[in-house]
Design a protein around this motif. Structure first.
Motif, mmCIF file in Angstrom:
data_model
loop_
_atom_site.group_PDB
_atom_site.id
_atom_site.type_symbol
_atom_site.label_atom_id
_atom_site.label_comp_id
_atom_site.label_asym_id
_atom_site.label_seq_id
_atom_site.Cartn_x
_atom_site.Cartn_y
_atom_site.Cartn_z
ATOM 1 N N ALA A 68 32.358 -8.366 26.422
ATOM 2 C CA ALA A 68 32.828 -7.025 26.070
ATOM 3 C C ALA A 68 34.318 -6.908 26.365
ATOM 4 O O ALA A 68 34.796 -7.339 27.419
ATOM 5 C CB ALA A 68 32.044 -5.981 26.851
ATOM 6 N N GLU B 292 33.911 -5.619 20.424
ATOM 7 C CA GLU B 292 32.999 -4.626 19.859
ATOM 8 C C GLU B 292 33.259 -4.422 18.369
ATOM 9 O O GLU B 292 32.322 -4.312 17.566
ATOM 10 C CB GLU B 292 33.133 -3.311 20.618
ATOM 11 N N VAL C 195 27.701 -9.134 21.709
ATOM 12 C CA VAL C 195 28.685 -8.793 22.728
ATOM 13 C C VAL C 195 27.931 -8.487 24.015
ATOM 14 O O VAL C 195 26.967 -7.715 24.013
ATOM 15 C CB VAL C 195 29.542 -7.584 22.304
#
Length: 273
Positions: free
Chosen positions: A138, A183, A194
């Motif tokens: 992330a 993302e 992710v």
């Protein structure tokens, strides 16, 4: 070869290649390029290896070309890859179109999974895109980067990205060299998943272990070859090639084992023959 900027480890049928210049965000050099090709070749030849994971040490995947190397190109007045004349040739020989920088990934007999643990820029993004699957932490930043350096799209990304994510989205990334976070990359279809940073490698290894346990080595090898070869074929040729593979592979030990495991509701015991 003495490895100085890449870590190489084999465990449970998985080879892990770790780009290892964390103090420089794993920036790419001629030495890293040379070692990367060599360890990929080792992994592809090793019968104990069934899949390959590529990741980066520290907080980056690969921040692109090393700034010092870029300055060296300017000082010399031309591009110098910084590699020896003779390099390992992983994946070479599968198809002539693949016998070149980074496209050789398509000739490898084993799946390559990129675990993008941090920034992937320029050649770092190239490496990730030539992997068969991509999982990202992330917040990881991804960019083609070349436009900011007066360079063209590198190493065939102008061919690869439109096929991965479509022409319109590829044009955005290639023409703008803008940064996208993991993302957004997921929404574009550039990465497969992710994960929170601390879960990235555990998730990747779980996925890969399930892959190489439930799918036969022969199927992984031939399906990967079909995918990339069929990008250069018409549909009729792809169908005929698939039919020929079915006829051949149905005579192999692992076909009988797959059928037995399915009917007996047990885990398969692949021979790899």
């Amino acid at each position: 070869m003495e490895l100085k900027v890449i870590l190489y480890e084999v465990s449970d049928g998985i080879a892990t290649l770790t780009l290892n210049r964390p103090q420089r965000m794993n920036a790419w050099t001629g030495r890293m390029h040379t070692e990367y090709r060599w360890v990929l070749d080792q992994a592809d030849r090793d019968v104990a290896v069934h899949a390959i994971v590529v990741t980066g040490a520290g907080r980056a995947f690969c921040a692109g070309a090393d700034a010092r190397a870029l300055e060296g190109h300017v000082a010399k007045g031309h591009y110098d890859p910084g590699t020896p004349t003779e390099l390992a040739k992983p994946g070479y020989g599968a198809r002539s179109e693949f016998d070149t920088d980074f496209a050789y990934h398509f000739g490898l007999a084993k799946p390559v999974i990129a675990a993008i643990n941090g920034p992937a820029a320029g050649v770092g993004l190239v490496i990730a895109c030539y992997a068969d699957l991509r999982f990202a932490a992330a917040g990881a930043k991804l960019t083609t980067a070349h436009g900011k350096l007066n360079l063209p799209a590198e190493f065939g990304l102008s061919w690869l990205l439109p096929r991965m994510i479509g022409l319109t989205r590829a044009n955005d990334l290639l023409l703008s060299s803008r940064v996208v976070l993991a993302e957004e990359a997921l929404s574009l279809g550039l990465v497969n998943a992710v994960l929170p940073p601390e879960e990235l490698l555990p998730y990747t290894y779980r996925y890969v272990r399930d892959l190489i346990t439930t799918v036969s080595p022969g199927s992984l090898r031939e399906t990967k070859r079909q995918i990339y070869a069929d990008l250069h074929r018409d549909v009729g040729t792809a169908v005929r090639r698939a039919n020929a593979l079915v006829e051949r592979m149905a005579t192999e030990h692992d076909f009988a084992e797959g059928v037995a495991a399915f009917t007996e509701k047990r885990a398969p015991r692949w021979s790899g023959r």
